[in-house]
Design a protein around this motif. Structure first.
Motif, mmCIF file in Angstrom:
data_model
loop_
_atom_site.group_PDB
_atom_site.id
_atom_site.type_symbol
_atom_site.label_atom_id
_atom_site.label_comp_id
_atom_site.label_asym_id
_atom_site.label_seq_id
_atom_site.Cartn_x
_atom_site.Cartn_y
_atom_site.Cartn_z
ATOM 1 N N GLU A 240 22.008 -7.744 33.680
ATOM 2 C CA GLU A 240 21.827 -6.972 34.911
ATOM 3 C C GLU A 240 22.134 -5.496 34.645
ATOM 4 O O GLU A 240 22.767 -5.138 33.650
ATOM 5 C CB GLU A 240 22.791 -7.474 36.001
ATOM 6 C CG GLU A 240 22.644 -8.954 36.324
ATOM 7 C CD GLU A 240 23.517 -9.434 37.483
ATOM 8 O OE1 GLU A 240 22.991 -10.134 38.352
ATOM 9 O OE2 GLU A 240 24.727 -9.134 37.515
ATOM 10 N N CYS A 241 21.719 -4.650 35.547
ATOM 11 C CA CYS A 241 22.132 -3.239 35.631
ATOM 12 C C CYS A 241 22.123 -2.473 34.306
ATOM 13 O O CYS A 241 23.167 -1.968 33.870
ATOM 14 C CB CYS A 241 23.527 -3.157 36.248
ATOM 15 S SG CYS A 241 23.608 -3.883 37.881
ATOM 16 N N ARG B 177 15.137 -7.126 37.723
ATOM 17 C CA ARG B 177 15.752 -6.190 38.682
ATOM 18 C C ARG B 177 16.540 -5.041 38.050
ATOM 19 O O ARG B 177 16.687 -4.943 36.858
ATOM 20 C CB ARG B 177 16.665 -6.966 39.621
ATOM 21 C CG ARG B 177 17.807 -7.706 38.938
ATOM 22 C CD ARG B 177 18.711 -8.317 40.012
ATOM 23 N NE ARG B 177 19.769 -9.128 39.435
ATOM 24 C CZ ARG B 177 19.667 -10.419 39.183
ATOM 25 N NH1 ARG B 177 18.540 -11.077 39.400
ATOM 26 N NH2 ARG B 177 20.693 -11.069 38.664
ATOM 27 N N ASP B 178 17.071 -4.211 38.944
ATOM 28 C CA ASP B 178 18.008 -3.123 38.658
ATOM 29 C C ASP B 178 17.375 -2.017 37.807
ATOM 30 O O ASP B 178 17.900 -1.640 36.752
ATOM 31 C CB ASP B 178 19.286 -3.668 37.980
ATOM 32 C CG ASP B 178 19.927 -4.794 38.761
ATOM 33 O OD1 ASP B 178 19.646 -4.910 39.965
ATOM 34 O OD2 ASP B 178 20.699 -5.580 38.167
ATOM 35 N N MET C 151 25.409 -11.203 39.520
ATOM 36 C CA MET C 151 25.403 -12.443 40.306
ATOM 37 C C MET C 151 24.137 -13.229 39.943
ATOM 38 O O MET C 151 23.046 -12.658 39.950
ATOM 39 C CB MET C 151 25.376 -12.035 41.775
ATOM 40 C CG MET C 151 25.656 -13.156 42.695
ATOM 41 S SD MET C 151 25.588 -12.546 44.403
ATOM 42 C CE MET C 151 26.926 -13.419 45.092
ATOM 43 N N ARG D 232 23.796 -16.426 44.237
ATOM 44 C CA ARG D 232 23.278 -15.610 45.333
ATOM 45 C C ARG D 232 22.803 -16.503 46.477
ATOM 46 O O ARG D 232 23.067 -16.263 47.633
ATOM 47 C CB ARG D 232 22.140 -14.738 44.797
ATOM 48 C CG ARG D 232 21.637 -13.797 45.828
ATOM 49 C CD ARG D 232 20.781 -12.739 45.218
ATOM 50 N NE ARG D 232 21.517 -11.834 44.391
ATOM 51 C CZ ARG D 232 21.325 -11.671 43.089
ATOM 52 N NH1 ARG D 232 20.404 -12.368 42.469
ATOM 53 N NH2 ARG D 232 22.039 -10.827 42.430
ATOM 54 N N GLN E 75 25.711 -0.844 46.687
ATOM 55 C CA GLN E 75 25.307 -2.100 47.311
ATOM 56 C C GLN E 75 26.272 -2.370 48.461
ATOM 57 O O GLN E 75 27.497 -2.422 48.259
ATOM 58 C CB GLN E 75 25.368 -3.246 46.292
ATOM 59 C CG GLN E 75 24.273 -3.173 45.246
ATOM 60 C CD GLN E 75 22.931 -3.596 45.808
ATOM 61 O OE1 GLN E 75 22.622 -4.770 45.873
ATOM 62 N NE2 GLN E 75 22.113 -2.634 46.215
ATOM 63 N N TYR F 136 32.436 -3.775 36.508
ATOM 64 C CA TYR F 136 31.126 -4.412 36.374
ATOM 65 C C TYR F 136 30.026 -3.520 36.938
ATOM 66 O O TYR F 136 30.265 -2.683 37.805
ATOM 67 C CB TYR F 136 31.112 -5.764 37.107
ATOM 68 C CG TYR F 136 29.880 -6.563 36.753
ATOM 69 C CD1 TYR F 136 29.649 -6.931 35.430
ATOM 70 C CD2 TYR F 136 28.937 -6.918 37.709
ATOM 71 C CE1 TYR F 136 28.508 -7.639 35.080
ATOM 72 C CE2 TYR F 136 27.795 -7.631 37.367
ATOM 73 C CZ TYR F 136 27.591 -7.987 36.046
ATOM 74 O OH TYR F 136 26.468 -8.680 35.688
ATOM 75 N N MET G 200 21.453 -6.892 51.430
ATOM 76 C CA MET G 200 21.903 -5.648 50.795
ATOM 77 C C MET G 200 21.210 -4.411 51.339
ATOM 78 O O MET G 200 19.987 -4.368 51.492
ATOM 79 C CB MET G 200 21.663 -5.727 49.284
ATOM 80 C CG MET G 200 22.681 -6.599 48.579
ATOM 81 S SD MET G 200 24.307 -5.817 48.530
ATOM 82 C CE MET G 200 25.213 -6.864 49.619
HETATM 83 C C1 FRU Z 1 24.984 -7.058 39.977
HETATM 84 C C2 FRU Z 1 23.911 -7.543 40.933
HETATM 85 C C3 FRU Z 1 22.581 -6.870 40.605
HETATM 86 C C4 FRU Z 1 21.856 -6.927 41.921
HETATM 87 C C5 FRU Z 1 22.976 -6.726 42.904
HETATM 88 C C6 FRU Z 1 22.796 -7.475 44.192
HETATM 89 O O1 FRU Z 1 26.264 -7.155 40.468
HETATM 90 O O2 FRU Z 1 23.801 -8.960 40.889
HETATM 91 O O3 FRU Z 1 21.883 -7.473 39.542
HETATM 92 O O4 FRU Z 1 20.871 -5.960 42.033
HETATM 93 O O5 FRU Z 1 24.154 -7.173 42.274
HETATM 94 O O6 FRU Z 1 23.745 -7.093 45.131
#
Ligand code: FRU
Length: 519
Positions: free
Chosen positions: A242-243, A190-191, A1, A6, A76, A303, A87
């Motif tokens: 991400e992630c 992040r992540d 996201m 967000r 999450q 995802y 979250m």
């Molecule tokens: C991925 C994400 C991560 C973030 C989380 C927030 O789907 O956007 O990057 O940590 O969701 O809920």
């Protein structure tokens, strides 16, 4: 996201939540007047062999770790609604990767912000010092996301923090000196995904930093030094990265390093998707071998997937079975979104490259009785497979094998004429999945679509594993080289399967197992 999405969702969630309370006060009878079965886990659209939260919102899997006989799945979670919101880390455990038991929420938002995605390690040597009297700490490394700073336009709103558990993951204490990795001025920071790097005897963190992955290392999980960056000029960059998840896998006595990176948007079929790189990692830098774009799943609905820590040489992957394009709008009411089936990852040589294969974990077959086997089926006209299997298809595993791949299609359908189609098109050498007529699709204009995925082997034979579960299909072709995952929302379950070919496909063997519900 991404950040804008967000921000929009934070605002929308307040409006929706207020609206929700208003409705709850004024029309309490809505839920009761509906004819659907509302027992937990039996509601309309509820997956029966996949993990979904008992109620409310879920997105990414977090902190996957195997410890003392339990596979832990944190996720999450927003326990206050069925849209994305502040979250938390929800928590579930399983002994067999198939049956899940949801436990109390593990991590709540605090003064540093929401608890975004991250990982958990088993700190056996107590490098962190969190263990007392010989206890082994489980340490969670996650992103603190400060929505107030974000709103003010301060780009340092994401940073990395720790929490630890001394009772095998049941309860968690946040580290008093959080954060352990401050933000250097990167809005998407992040992540964190952490692993023990044995040759260097140190922890290595992969962190998503906007358009690349940054690697950090630490002796104790508390102090982190930056080692390198990877990816600004590699891979797909249709959206923010991400992630990440970096881990070793063996092939022919060589250790290769796999780096998973999710990107949103910019996935192979639009929206969210997870690419992977295979290469070498020396404790400091990651070097990919080859430049071709590789996706762990070509369907629209897999995802933010990562693998379990602490499972030895076996690598098990779990993804979130949705897409940010419509995840907040899918037509479920009591809960939103499910995870994929856990999948075992391996490496394989194909087309002069090393590729990742994913197949459902073998434990899934425990939910089925002995498979019904059919042999040597010529597919001249459409063949009604359910009539031959004499069982309802609403949740099942199907495995098909043919010595020679030919054009074919296979449909899952119901008495309302709704259907989901998959197939292979020889002219383009692509598999496809079509959910245009699959039932409720009106909640988002991007949902009713046909998706395609390349065939990645030049082998003649076809092997296909399909996992159907009320509202999802996972297709694993060519022993897991090409994977497609899709969700859908039919008015009645798909109980009927037909297969057809305009090219005389001969199916050598077809097996069918109906799966018992895990709930
Ligand atoms: C991925 C994400 C991560 C973030 C989380 C927030 O789907 O956007 O990057 O940590 O969701 O809920």
């Amino acid at each position: 996201m991404n950040t804008n999405e967000r921000r929009q969702w934070s605002q929308i969630y307040f409006v929706l939540f207020a609206g929700f309370y208003f409705l709850a006060l004024t029309v309490p009878a809505i839920a009761q007047t509906s004819p659907v079965d509302s027992r937990p886990y039996k509601e309309t659209f509820r997956p029966q062999v996949h993990f979904s939260p008992r109620e409310k919102w879920m997105n990414d899997p977090n902190g996957l770790v195997y410890y003392q006989g339990n596979y832990h799945l944190f996720f999450q979670h927003y326990p206050g609604g069925i849209v994305w919101g502040p979250m938390h880390w929800g928590h579930a455990v399983s002994k067999d990767l198939v049956h899940w038991r949801q436990l109390p929420i593990a991590l709540y938002p605090d003064s540093l912000g929401y608890i975004f995605s991250g990982s958990i390690v088993v700190d056996s040597a107590n490098t962190s010092g969190f263990g007392k009297k010989g206890q082994t700490p489980l340490v969670a490394i996650f992103t603190h996301h400060d929505p107030i700073k974000e709103k003010k336009g301060d780009s340092t709103y994401q940073k990395q923090s720790l929490a630890y558990s001394l009772d095998a993951g049941r309860t968690w204490t946040k580290y008093k000196d959080n954060p352990v990795l401050k933000n250097p001025g990167i809005a998407d920071f992040r992540d964190p995904n952490v692993m023990w790097y044995q040759p260097g005897k140190k922890w290595v963190m992969s962190l998503a930093t906007k358009d690349c992955i940054s690697f950090y290392s630490s002796p104790d999980l508390k102090s982190w030094s930056k080692e390198s960056e990877f990816g600004k000029a590699s891979g797909a960059h249709g959206g923010v990265w991400e992630c990440p998840n970096l881990f070793p896998l063996e092939l022919e006595d060589t250790t290769w390093w796999v780096l998973l990176v999710s990107t949103n948007p910019g996935g192979p079929n639009g929206g969210s998707g997870t690419q992977y790189f295979i290469g070498q990692f020396d404790g400091k830098e990651f070097h990919p071998s080859g430049n071709t774009l590789k996706w762990i799943d070509y369907g629209p609905d897999d995802y933010a997937g990562i693998t379990w820590n602490n499972t030895g040489a076996r690598k098990i992957f779990l993804g979130w079975m949705s897409n940010w394009i419509y995840a907040n709008q899918v037509p479920t009411r009591e809960w939103r979104n499910a995870m994929t089936i856990p999948r075992e990852l391996k490496l394989q040589r194909a087309n002069e490259e090393i590729l990742l294969t994913s197949l459902p974990v073998r434990e899934l077959s425990r939910l089925g009785g002995p498979p019904v086997l059919l042999k040597d089926i010529p597919v001249e006209q459409t063949v009604d497979l359910t009539a031959r299997w004499k069982d309802s298809a609403d949740r099942c595993i199907i495995i098909l094998h043919a010595d020679e791949i030919k054009d074919f299609f296979l449909t899952f359908s119901n008495a309302r004429g709704e259907q989901l189609a998959i197939g292979y098109d020889k002219a383009t050498n692509h598999y496809y999945l079509d959910r245009i007529q699959s039932g409720r699709t009106d909640f988002n204009a991007d949902f009713p679509k046909k998706y395609s995925a390349p065939r990645l082997t030049s082998d003649k034979e076809l092997s296909l594993t399909l996992v159907l579960d009320v509202t999802s299909l996972e297709l694993f072709a060519d022993k897991g080289l090409t994977v497609m995952t899709s969700i859908f929302f039919p008015g009645l379950p798909f109980t009927h399967i037909d297969i057809g070919s305009n090219d005389h496909l001969l199916i050598g063997q077809a097996s069918f197992s109906r799966l018992r519900s895990i709930w």
